[in-house]
Structure formats: C-alpha cells, structure tokens
Enzyme design. Structure first.
Site, PDB file in Angstrom:
ATOM      1  N   ASN A  45      69.580  34.375  35.886  1.00  0.00           N
ATOM      2  CA  ASN A  45      69.969  35.557  35.124  1.00  0.00           C
ATOM      3  C   ASN A  45      70.598  35.113  33.800  1.00  0.00           C
ATOM      4  O   ASN A  45      71.714  35.464  33.450  1.00  0.00           O
ATOM      5  CB  ASN A  45      70.929  36.444  35.935  1.00  0.00           C
ATOM      6  N   LEU A  46      69.814  34.331  33.090  1.00  0.00           N
ATOM      7  CA  LEU A  46      70.347  33.579  31.948  1.00  0.00           C
ATOM      8  C   LEU A  46      70.660  34.466  30.754  1.00  0.00           C
ATOM      9  O   LEU A  46      69.962  35.436  30.486  1.00  0.00           O
ATOM     10  CB  LEU A  46      69.328  32.507  31.558  1.00  0.00           C
ATOM     11  N   HIS A  47      71.709  34.111  30.042  1.00  0.00           N
ATOM     12  CA  HIS A  47      72.083  34.794  28.808  1.00  0.00           C
ATOM     13  C   HIS A  47      72.232  33.735  27.717  1.00  0.00           C
ATOM     14  O   HIS A  47      71.996  32.534  27.960  1.00  0.00           O
ATOM     15  CB  HIS A  47      73.372  35.603  29.009  1.00  0.00           C
ATOM     16  N   HIS A  57      73.914  30.325  28.460  1.00  0.00           N
ATOM     17  CA  HIS A  57      73.123  29.289  29.134  1.00  0.00           C
ATOM     18  C   HIS A  57      72.138  28.652  28.146  1.00  0.00           C
ATOM     19  O   HIS A  57      71.936  27.433  28.152  1.00  0.00           O
ATOM     20  CB  HIS A  57      72.277  29.895  30.264  1.00  0.00           C
TER      21      HIS A  57
END
Ligand code: PAF
Length: 274
Positions: A28-30, A33
């Site tokens: 659930n990368l943002h 990251h």
C-alpha cells in the site's frame, strides 16, 4: 522489473548481484516508500522492495485483516520509481512453519513508547526484518524515519548481530499541510484528514518551545496530550526523548519528540527531531 513470490526464485535472480539495496514494506505504497526506493537506487547494484503484511507484528485486535493489500498498484509505482525486483511472498512461503525462532529486542529499547502500547510489536518486526534481510541478501537496507523507534531497533539489531548491512534512514514525507504520509491515512475520511493535522502541529509546537529554551519537558508532554484529548483524540503518548537511545534526555542531548494517538479508530504516529 521482476515480481517474485518465492525465495528460490529470488535467490536465482540475485545470483548476478553483489550489493542488493532493499526497502522492506508492507505494501500500500505512498510517496514515502517511493522516496526510499529512489534513495536506495545509487546505494546498491540492484534495488529490491519487499511487500509482506507481517502477521507477527500485529496484535489480535489490530488491523492485520483489513490492512490494505494493493499489489498491482504498488508494482506500477515501484517500477516508475526504478525498483528492479519486488519480492512479495505469500505467508506460507515466508512462514512455512510457525515461526518459533524469534528475535527478542532488549526491553529498554523495545518495550517503551510503541512497544509499551503494542506489546510484542518489535519482536514481530525484528523477526521478519531479520528474515527479509537474509532472503534478499541485503547489503543496504532502508527504513523511514517516521517509524523512528523501529529504525533504531533495527539499527541496533543489525549492529549487535554484526550483519554486513548498512541501515539507512529516509526522511519522513509529508503532504502540503504537514500530515506525515502513512498507509493508515487511507483509513481517514476527508474530514479526519484535516483533523489529523493536529498531530504534527502538536509536535511542531513542542519543537518550537524546546528550541526557545523551555526545559520543563514533562509539562510540554502533558500539554500535548491535553491538546489532543481536547480535540477528541485518544493519545497513547507524547514524549520528548534523547535521539541516541529514546531515554529521558539530559541537558544538551539531541532530542526527538514522538507521539502516537488514535483519531476515531485510526492510530497514527509521528515524530520530529529537535
Ligand atoms: O515499517 C514497515 O512497513 C514494517 O514494520 C516492516 C519494516 C516492513 C516490517 O514488516
């Protein structure tokens, strides 16, 4: 970019490299990251991101089941950021048997702050990170400073086990309004995202007060907790600590202020170095 699900396939893919730079994540990368992935690029000859929601670090009442799993979108973002290999094992691949060998970090570092409110959390984190560092053959590993205590626990673990790995911290990424990026921000409604700004604002207030000479840290912590409570939050802690070991600071020590608080059912953490 290669997407790999098994340890055997990963070993195969890594045989041609000498210096993997690894960014462990739970997906659930943002942008936080992805900044770590870009930071990793020049630090190794292959950039790996791991995506694994690690059951061992969640208490039974926590959000393991609902933690967002967005592998396809994550892979698109990682490819754009220049990642070479994504290692996304199934639970049965990383934990084919119950993981009975575990890494127990020292209580003075791991049972305070986050570890006090999430008992066993750092045992779960250390155990999975140790395993991920082993399977990715990491020579450099990057972790965000938003999880300040986690970064410190991992640094100490790597040092004490004499692992041949450089641990590198990445700066916390924030939105324009100051909210620290976190996968758990996705649980917030638009109105709560506005309210969530109070956490970083509270930390900034404490930083300013300490920089202007305030020495009564207990009072600042208490007032921070009160400000959050008055706005309907349920704070776990607001704490000014020594950067070096997260213990009570003495005069002249470099400090960091850390906080964890629940806004409705979402638990957020943040910190600022002073
Ligand atoms: O920070 C995280 O996302 C996790 O705690 C980590 C380091 C990937 C271990 O599961």
């Amino acid at each position: 970019m290669k997407l790999i699900h098994t340890i055997a396939e990963l070993r195969d893919a890594l045989s041609q490299y000498r210096h993997p730079a690894v960014v462990p994540t739970m997906g659930n990368l943002h942008a936080g990251h992805l900044a770590l992935v870009r930071q990793a690029k020049p630090l190794g000859d292959v950039t790996i991101s791991t995506i694994f929601v690690n059951r061992l670090q969640f208490a039974p009442h926590e959000d393991f089941d609902t933690y967002p799993r967005t592998l396809e979108a994550d892979c698109q973002h990682l490819e754009a950021a220049g990642c070479d290999i994504v290692f996304a094992p199934k639970e049965s691949e990383l934990y084919p048997q119950a993981q009975t060998f575990k890494v127990h970090p020292p209580t003075e570092l791991a049972d305070i702050l986050e570890g006090h409110f999430r008992p066993g959390f750092f045992i779960g984190v250390c155990t999975v990170v140790m395993k991920l560092l082993a399977v990715t053959q990491a020579r450099t590993a990057l972790f965000g400073k938003k999880d300040y205590q986690q970064l410190m626990v991992i640094r100490n673990m790597v040092k004490q086990f004499a692992l041949p790995i450089d641990v590198v911290g990445g700066e916390t990424q924030r939105n324009e309004a100051g909210l620290a990026l976190s996968s758990r921000n996705g649980y917030l409604t638009p109105a709560q995202r506005e309210e969530a700004l109070l956490l970083s604002a509270t930390l900034r207030g404490i930083v300013q007060a300490v920089r202007s000479g305030e020495t009564d840290l207990a009072r600042l912590e208490h007032e921070g907790m009160q400000a959050l409570r008055a706005a309907g939050w349920m704070p776990d802690y607001v704490a000014v600590r020594r950067q070096a070991d997260l213990q009570t600071p003495q005069v002249g020590d470099a400090k960091v202020v850390l906080a964890a608080a629940r806004l409705a059912s979402t638990r957020l953490i943040d910190n600022l170095e002073i």
